[in-house]
Scaffold this motif. Structure first.
Motif, PDB file in Angstrom:
ATOM      1  N   VAL A 164       0.871  -1.189   0.000  1.00 22.23           N
ATOM      2  CA  VAL A 164       0.000   0.000   0.000  1.00 22.23           C
ATOM      3  C   VAL A 164       0.907   1.238   0.000  1.00 22.23           C
ATOM      4  O   VAL A 164       1.680   1.434   0.937  1.00 22.23           O
ATOM      5  CB  VAL A 164      -0.895   0.011   1.258  1.00 22.23           C
ATOM      6  CG1 VAL A 164      -1.860   1.189   1.217  1.00 22.23           C
ATOM      7  CG2 VAL A 164      -1.649  -1.293   1.406  1.00 22.23           C
ATOM      8  N   GLY A 165       0.811   2.062  -1.054  1.00 19.42           N
ATOM      9  CA  GLY A 165       1.739   3.198  -1.181  1.00 19.42           C
ATOM     10  C   GLY A 165       3.070   2.661  -1.664  1.00 19.42           C
ATOM     11  O   GLY A 165       4.102   2.801  -1.019  1.00 19.42           O
ATOM     12  N   CYS A 166       3.018   1.991  -2.835  1.00 22.74           N
ATOM     13  CA  CYS A 166       4.167   1.199  -3.314  1.00 22.74           C
ATOM     14  C   CYS A 166       5.255   2.051  -3.961  1.00 22.74           C
ATOM     15  O   CYS A 166       6.333   1.548  -4.255  1.00 22.74           O
ATOM     16  CB  CYS A 166       3.683   0.159  -4.319  1.00 22.74           C
ATOM     17  SG  CYS A 166       2.986   0.904  -5.822  1.00 22.74           S
ATOM     18  N   SER A 167       4.962   3.316  -4.237  1.00 18.40           N
ATOM     19  CA  SER A 167       5.909   4.192  -4.926  1.00 18.40           C
ATOM     20  C   SER A 167       6.386   3.524  -6.234  1.00 18.40           C
ATOM     21  O   SER A 167       5.570   2.955  -6.956  1.00 18.40           O
ATOM     22  CB  SER A 167       7.065   4.558  -3.992  1.00 18.40           C
ATOM     23  OG  SER A 167       7.842   5.555  -4.581  1.00 18.40           O
ATOM     24  N   SER A 168       7.697   3.527  -6.493  1.00 17.61           N
ATOM     25  CA  SER A 168       8.185   3.019  -7.780  1.00 17.61           C
ATOM     26  C   SER A 168       8.343   1.495  -7.803  1.00 17.61           C
ATOM     27  O   SER A 168       8.959   0.952  -8.726  1.00 17.61           O
ATOM     28  CB  SER A 168       9.493   3.723  -8.163  1.00 17.61           C
ATOM     29  OG  SER A 168      10.279   3.948  -7.023  1.00 17.61           O
ATOM     30  N   GLY A 169       7.820   0.807  -6.812  1.00 18.90           N
ATOM     31  CA  GLY A 169       7.695  -0.656  -6.929  1.00 18.90           C
ATOM     32  C   GLY A 169       8.675  -1.494  -6.136  1.00 18.90           C
ATOM     33  O   GLY A 169       8.509  -2.715  -6.041  1.00 18.90           O
ATOM     34  N   GLU A 170       9.700  -0.860  -5.562  1.00 15.02           N
ATOM     35  CA  GLU A 170      10.720  -1.661  -4.867  1.00 15.02           C
ATOM     36  C   GLU A 170      10.108  -2.516  -3.752  1.00 15.02           C
ATOM     37  O   GLU A 170      10.502  -3.671  -3.555  1.00 15.02           O
ATOM     38  CB  GLU A 170      11.811  -0.741  -4.286  1.00 15.02           C
ATOM     39  CG  GLU A 170      12.758  -0.151  -5.329  1.00 15.02           C
ATOM     40  CD  GLU A 170      12.262   1.152  -5.951  1.00 15.02           C
ATOM     41  OE1 GLU A 170      11.025   1.374  -6.008  1.00 15.02           O
ATOM     42  OE2 GLU A 170      13.113   1.929  -6.405  1.00 15.02           O
ATOM     43  N   GLU A 171       9.168  -1.943  -3.002  1.00 18.91           N
ATOM     44  CA  GLU A 171       8.551  -2.705  -1.905  1.00 18.91           C
ATOM     45  C   GLU A 171       7.750  -3.896  -2.462  1.00 18.91           C
ATOM     46  O   GLU A 171       7.822  -5.002  -1.936  1.00 18.91           O
ATOM     47  CB  GLU A 171       7.641  -1.789  -1.085  1.00 18.91           C
ATOM     48  CG  GLU A 171       7.005  -2.477   0.101  1.00 18.91           C
ATOM     49  CD  GLU A 171       6.179  -1.489   0.937  1.00 18.91           C
ATOM     50  OE1 GLU A 171       6.747  -0.879   1.850  1.00 18.91           O
ATOM     51  OE2 GLU A 171       4.978  -1.327   0.646  1.00 18.91           O
ATOM     52  N   ALA A 172       6.992  -3.652  -3.532  1.00 19.93           N
ATOM     53  CA  ALA A 172       6.164  -4.723  -4.108  1.00 19.93           C
ATOM     54  C   ALA A 172       7.044  -5.869  -4.627  1.00 19.93           C
ATOM     55  O   ALA A 172       6.733  -7.051  -4.407  1.00 19.93           O
ATOM     56  CB  ALA A 172       5.301  -4.155  -5.230  1.00 19.93           C
ATOM     57  N   TYR A 173       8.146  -5.529  -5.309  1.00 20.38           N
ATOM     58  CA  TYR A 173       9.015  -6.602  -5.819  1.00 20.38           C
ATOM     59  C   TYR A 173       9.756  -7.289  -4.672  1.00 20.38           C
ATOM     60  O   TYR A 173      10.069  -8.480  -4.753  1.00 20.38           O
ATOM     61  CB  TYR A 173       9.988  -6.074  -6.875  1.00 20.38           C
ATOM     62  CG  TYR A 173       9.261  -5.660  -8.141  1.00 20.38           C
ATOM     63  CD1 TYR A 173       8.574  -6.598  -8.908  1.00 20.38           C
ATOM     64  CD2 TYR A 173       9.220  -4.333  -8.547  1.00 20.38           C
ATOM     65  CE1 TYR A 173       7.875  -6.222 -10.045  1.00 20.38           C
ATOM     66  CE2 TYR A 173       8.516  -3.945  -9.692  1.00 20.38           C
ATOM     67  CZ  TYR A 173       7.854  -4.897 -10.433  1.00 20.38           C
ATOM     68  OH  TYR A 173       7.146  -4.529 -11.552  1.00 20.38           O
ATOM     69  N   SER A 174      10.024  -6.554  -3.599  1.00 19.33           N
ATOM     70  CA  SER A 174      10.643  -7.197  -2.426  1.00 19.33           C
ATOM     71  C   SER A 174       9.673  -8.233  -1.862  1.00 19.33           C
ATOM     72  O   SER A 174      10.080  -9.346  -1.490  1.00 19.33           O
ATOM     73  CB  SER A 174      10.974  -6.164  -1.340  1.00 19.33           C
ATOM     74  OG  SER A 174      11.818  -5.162  -1.841  1.00 19.33           O
ATOM     75  N   LEU A 175       8.389  -7.881  -1.793  1.00 15.88           N
ATOM     76  CA  LEU A 175       7.385  -8.845  -1.317  1.00 15.88           C
ATOM     77  C   LEU A 175       7.343 -10.053  -2.250  1.00 15.88           C
ATOM     78  O   LEU A 175       7.268 -11.209  -1.813  1.00 15.88           O
ATOM     79  CB  LEU A 175       5.992  -8.202  -1.261  1.00 15.88           C
ATOM     80  CG  LEU A 175       5.762  -7.034  -0.299  1.00 15.88           C
ATOM     81  CD1 LEU A 175       4.313  -6.547  -0.380  1.00 15.88           C
ATOM     82  CD2 LEU A 175       6.087  -7.421   1.127  1.00 15.88           C
ATOM     83  N   ALA A 176       7.377  -9.774  -3.552  1.00 22.82           N
ATOM     84  CA  ALA A 176       7.304 -10.861  -4.539  1.00 22.82           C
ATOM     85  C   ALA A 176       8.504 -11.804  -4.398  1.00 22.82           C
ATOM     86  O   ALA A 176       8.357 -13.037  -4.467  1.00 22.82           O
ATOM     87  CB  ALA A 176       7.234 -10.285  -5.954  1.00 22.82           C
TER      88      ALA A 176
END
Ligand code: SAM
Length: 302
Positions: free
Chosen positions: A137-149
């Motif tokens: 939530v509030g992923c910005s440029s995606g680093e957090e989302a890809y870290s989760l992935a």
């Protein structure tokens, strides 16, 4: 007049620049208290982000930079342009990127990712009913989302169903989401990603940047979502929700409302991870705190 505006004025006058050609360099006047109040109120009403008196110069610098690009020289006229009509709506999306902090990193808060890793391994060991669903939530440029992935892919590697997970990445900023969708990062942004994972989950590009491999990228779905409109969001039954470095900009009552909403989107047994110190003293009847003082995380009962 602010020091930097005075400096600008001296530069432009001293160098004898002609007004037509140097519009972009001309200073914008200081912001009055009334202008500050209008802009502050607009930003908070539309995004939840509070600009305190301490961050007034941040607002002024970023607004004036955009106003110089447009050739507008007073805050009140620009305000009217932004709040009126479809052109105002388009301008707002551009301005939003200048007024929100989008700083982020891969695996930004390591203890939170350690807790996530343990949680995912346990879930996988117990056997998955449905695919794991994770949300940044509030992923910005995606680093957090890809870290989760990456964490999910690692937890599932070696299982019979290594692809049984999906990550949803949401943000209010379209520009941030475009970067997240592109999934391409300079070497400097990859500091927190070890060599083994760089090799496994990224492809080095001819210009030296790193692009997320298609098999991981296709597990991540990016969508625009304003957290003030969470009630309308379709997400539910999430196994993991990461909401870090977003709520710090919001008023306490809004943080509480957003966290309550996120708690309702968790599946039974799901994990909610918030930035440490972003919400002190919040409790939810359905959630239990994770007993690790390095993190601010909760699991849903059941
Ligand atoms: C500092 S970044 C945090 C990125 C990531 N979560 C992290 O911890 O590294 C904050 C993000 O929140 C987004 N944001 C600000 N207000 C928002 C809102 N009302 N709804 C959704 N996203 C918002 C900004 O666009 C920005 O990308």
């Amino acid at each position: 007049m602010a020091a930097c505006s005075r400096r600008y004025m001296a530069m432009t006058q001293g160098e004898g620049m002609q007004s037509a050609g140097v519009w972009a360099l001309r200073p914008v006047a200081d912001m009055s208290q009334a202008d500050f109040h209008d802009w502050q109120t607009l930003l908070e009403a539309r995004t939840g982000v509070v600009i305190s008196e301490r961050r007034r110069s941040f607002l002024q610098t970023n607004l004036s930079a955009r106003m110089r690009e447009l050739g507008v020289n007073d805050y009140a006229s620009y305000y009217r342009q932004v709040i009126h009509g479809p052109r105002g709506a388009v301008e707002w999306t551009t301005l939003l990127d200048r007024l929100t902090v989008q700083e982020t990193r891969f695996f930004r808060h390591l203890p939170s990712f350690e807790v996530l890793g343990q949680y995912l391994r346990l879930r996988v060991a117990r056997g998955l009913g449905k695919p794991l669903e994770l949300w940044s939530v509030g992923c910005s440029s995606g680093e957090e989302a890809y870290s989760l992935a990456i964490m999910a892919a690692e937890a599932l590697s070696g299982s019979e169903t290594p692809e049984r997970f999906a990550v949803t990445a949401t943000d209010i900023s379209q520009a941030a989401l475009s970067k997240a969708r592109a999934g391409c990062y300079s070497e400097r942004r990859m500091e927190q990603v070890g060599a083994q994972w760089r090799e496994r989950y990224f492809l080095m590009q001819p210009d030296g940047s790193f692009k997320v491999v298609p098999s991981l990228a296709e597990r991540v779905c990016c969508a625009r979502l304003n957290v003030l409109e969470l009630a309308k969001a379709p997400m539910s039954g999430m196994d993991v929700i990461f909401c870090q470095n977003l709520l710090i900009y919001f008023r306490r009552w809004r943080r509480r409302d957003i966290l309550n909403c996120l708690a309702e989107r968790l599946a039974p047994g799901g994990l909610l991870v918030v930035g440490v110190g972003e919400m002190v003293g919040w409790q939810h009847p359905e959630l239990e705190p994770v007993p690790d003082e390095r993190v601010l995380a909760f699991t849903r009962k059941g």
